[in-house]
Design a protein around this motif. Structure first.
Motif, short mmCIF file in Angstrom:
data_model
loop_
_atom_site.label_atom_id
_atom_site.label_comp_id
_atom_site.label_asym_id
_atom_site.label_seq_id
_atom_site.Cartn_x
_atom_site.Cartn_y
_atom_site.Cartn_z
N LEU A 242 5.79 -1.89 2.42
CA LEU A 242 6.10 -2.26 1.03
C LEU A 242 7.05 -3.44 1.00
CD1 LEU A 242 6.56 1.20 -0.76
CD2 LEU A 242 4.75 -0.48 -1.18
N TYR A 243 8.04 -3.43 1.90
CA TYR A 243 8.97 -4.56 1.90
C TYR A 243 8.30 -5.84 2.38
CZ TYR A 243 12.92 -7.59 2.40
OH TYR A 243 13.76 -8.67 2.26
N LEU A 244 7.38 -5.72 3.32
CA LEU A 244 6.65 -6.91 3.77
C LEU A 244 5.91 -7.55 2.59
CD1 LEU A 244 5.22 -5.66 7.19
CD2 LEU A 244 6.74 -7.63 6.86
N SER A 245 5.31 -6.71 1.75
CA SER A 245 4.60 -7.24 0.57
C SER A 245 5.58 -7.83 -0.43
CB SER A 245 3.76 -6.14 -0.09
OG SER A 245 4.59 -5.17 -0.74
N TYR A 246 6.75 -7.24 -0.51
CA TYR A 246 7.79 -7.69 -1.45
C TYR A 246 8.36 -9.04 -0.99
CZ TYR A 246 11.82 -7.18 -4.62
OH TYR A 246 12.75 -7.34 -5.62
N TYR A 247 8.61 -9.15 0.29
CA TYR A 247 9.22 -10.36 0.85
C TYR A 247 8.24 -11.52 0.93
CZ TYR A 247 11.73 -13.33 4.19
OH TYR A 247 12.36 -14.39 4.80
N LEU A 248 7.00 -11.23 1.33
CA LEU A 248 6.01 -12.29 1.54
C LEU A 248 5.12 -12.56 0.34
CD1 LEU A 248 4.86 -11.24 5.13
CD2 LEU A 248 6.34 -13.17 4.55
N GLY A 249 4.95 -11.56 -0.51
CA GLY A 249 4.00 -11.69 -1.60
C GLY A 249 2.63 -11.22 -1.14
N ALA A 250 1.79 -10.83 -2.09
CA ALA A 250 0.48 -10.26 -1.76
C ALA A 250 -0.40 -11.23 -0.98
CB ALA A 250 -0.23 -9.83 -3.05
N SER A 251 -0.35 -12.50 -1.31
CA SER A 251 -1.23 -13.47 -0.66
C SER A 251 -0.89 -13.69 0.82
CB SER A 251 -1.18 -14.81 -1.41
OG SER A 251 0.15 -15.32 -1.43
N ASP A 252 0.40 -13.64 1.17
CA ASP A 252 0.81 -13.87 2.56
C ASP A 252 0.97 -12.59 3.36
OD1 ASP A 252 0.86 -16.62 2.22
OD2 ASP A 252 2.95 -16.63 1.56
N TYR A 253 0.86 -11.46 2.69
CA TYR A 253 1.06 -10.17 3.37
C TYR A 253 0.07 -9.97 4.52
CZ TYR A 253 0.71 -5.17 4.23
OH TYR A 253 0.65 -3.94 4.83
N LYS A 254 -1.17 -10.40 4.30
CA LYS A 254 -2.21 -10.17 5.31
C LYS A 254 -1.90 -10.86 6.64
CE LYS A 254 -5.67 -9.65 1.69
NZ LYS A 254 -6.88 -10.22 1.04
N ASN A 255 -1.06 -11.88 6.60
CA ASN A 255 -0.72 -12.59 7.83
C ASN A 255 0.72 -12.32 8.27
OD1 ASN A 255 -3.28 -13.98 7.85
ND2 ASN A 255 -2.49 -15.32 6.24
N TYR A 256 1.24 -11.16 7.89
CA TYR A 256 2.66 -10.87 8.14
C TYR A 256 3.01 -10.87 9.62
CZ TYR A 256 1.70 -5.97 9.43
OH TYR A 256 1.27 -4.83 10.05
N LYS A 257 2.05 -10.58 10.50
CA LYS A 257 2.32 -10.51 11.93
C LYS A 257 2.76 -11.85 12.50
CE LYS A 257 -0.72 -6.58 12.84
NZ LYS A 257 -1.91 -6.09 13.59
N GLU A 258 2.48 -12.92 11.76
CA GLU A 258 2.86 -14.25 12.20
C GLU A 258 4.30 -14.60 11.78
OE1 GLU A 258 -0.04 -16.94 10.67
OE2 GLU A 258 -1.73 -15.84 11.52
N ASN A 259 4.89 -13.76 10.95
CA ASN A 259 6.23 -14.04 10.44
C ASN A 259 7.24 -13.07 11.07
OD1 ASN A 259 8.60 -14.31 8.80
ND2 ASN A 259 7.33 -15.15 7.15
N LYS A 260 7.86 -13.51 12.14
CA LYS A 260 8.79 -12.64 12.88
C LYS A 260 10.01 -12.25 12.05
CE LYS A 260 7.44 -14.36 17.44
NZ LYS A 260 7.88 -15.03 18.70
N LYS A 261 10.49 -13.18 11.23
CA LYS A 261 11.65 -12.90 10.39
C LYS A 261 11.34 -11.77 9.41
CE LYS A 261 13.97 -16.36 8.62
NZ LYS A 261 14.37 -17.48 7.72
N ALA A 262 10.17 -11.83 8.80
CA ALA A 262 9.76 -10.80 7.84
C ALA A 262 9.66 -9.43 8.51
CB ALA A 262 8.43 -11.17 7.19
N ILE A 263 9.15 -9.41 9.72
CA ILE A 263 9.01 -8.15 10.46
C ILE A 263 10.38 -7.54 10.76
CG2 ILE A 263 8.29 -7.14 12.66
CD1 ILE A 263 5.95 -9.14 12.65
N ILE A 264 11.33 -8.37 11.15
CA ILE A 264 12.70 -7.90 11.43
C ILE A 264 13.32 -7.32 10.16
CG2 ILE A 264 15.04 -8.64 12.01
CD1 ILE A 264 13.74 -10.69 13.93
#
Length: 199
Positions: free
Chosen positions: A146-168
């Protein structure tokens, strides 16, 4: 007349400070709500309305603003000295972006909502995560996703694995939410029995 006006201003300042100052123990959900009972009422209302657990709402607010109602992104600096534009328009308890908050007000009809009011922040988080849960098929109890979707937005959520900062950040929110959840099992009944408004 002037003295009377000053007295009322002091009273108003007292209530604003009491409602908006950062809790003394932000790492403990029970102490937060014991100190800010109105916050409990707001978070509970958002949970009932949108289905997003109180502990997840609280964890996101801690991550986004540290419970600081005036929280804003720092400014970029030209030549490392001159203050320039801010990194984003995020502001207030929820760290909501200006445009996203405008959409929230329009969709929910809450025209007087503000990013610097806790009740509006919890309702905004509930609204946003409810939509994300529905659109992205995320469980409303999955704090990390849920936080990944909140931080990245719905459009970028699908590629969250590429965003190390978001994962942390998402893992941090998951851990905070887990602590808050355990703490609330110890005081939820007591908070539900409380009838008086205590700051």
């Amino acid at each position: 007349m002037i003295r009377k006006t000053n007295f009322y201003l002091l009273i108003l300042l007292f209530f604003i400070t009491a409602c908006s100052s950062i809790p003394k123990y932000p790492q403990n959900a029970c102490k937060i709500f014991g100190e800010r009972y109105l916050w409990w009422k707001s978070a509970k209302k958002a949970e009932e309305k949108w289905g997003i657990p109180i502990y997840i709402q609280l964890a996101i607010i801690k991550q986004e603003s540290g419970f600081d109602w005036l929280a804003r992104q720092p400014r970029h600096k030209l030549f490392k000295i001159i203050p320039y534009k801010r990194k984003s328009s995020s502001r207030g308890y929820s760290g909501a972006l200006k445009g996203t908050f405008r959409d929230y007000k329009k969709e929910t009809g809450r025209k007087l909502a503000t990013r610097m009011r806790f009740a509006d922040a919890t309702d905004f988080i509930g609204w946003y995560l409810h939509k994300a849960s529905k659109e992205l098929k995320i469980s409303k109890k999955d704090a990390r996703r849920l936080y990944l979707s909140y931080y990245l937005g719905a459009s970028d959520y699908k590629n969250y694995k590429e965003n190390k900062k978001a994962i942390i950040y998402a893992k941090r929110v998951r851990d905070i939410a887990s602590d808050y959840r355990k703490q609330l099992t110890m005081c939820r009944d007591k908070l539900n029995r409380k009838k008086y408004i205590i700051y």
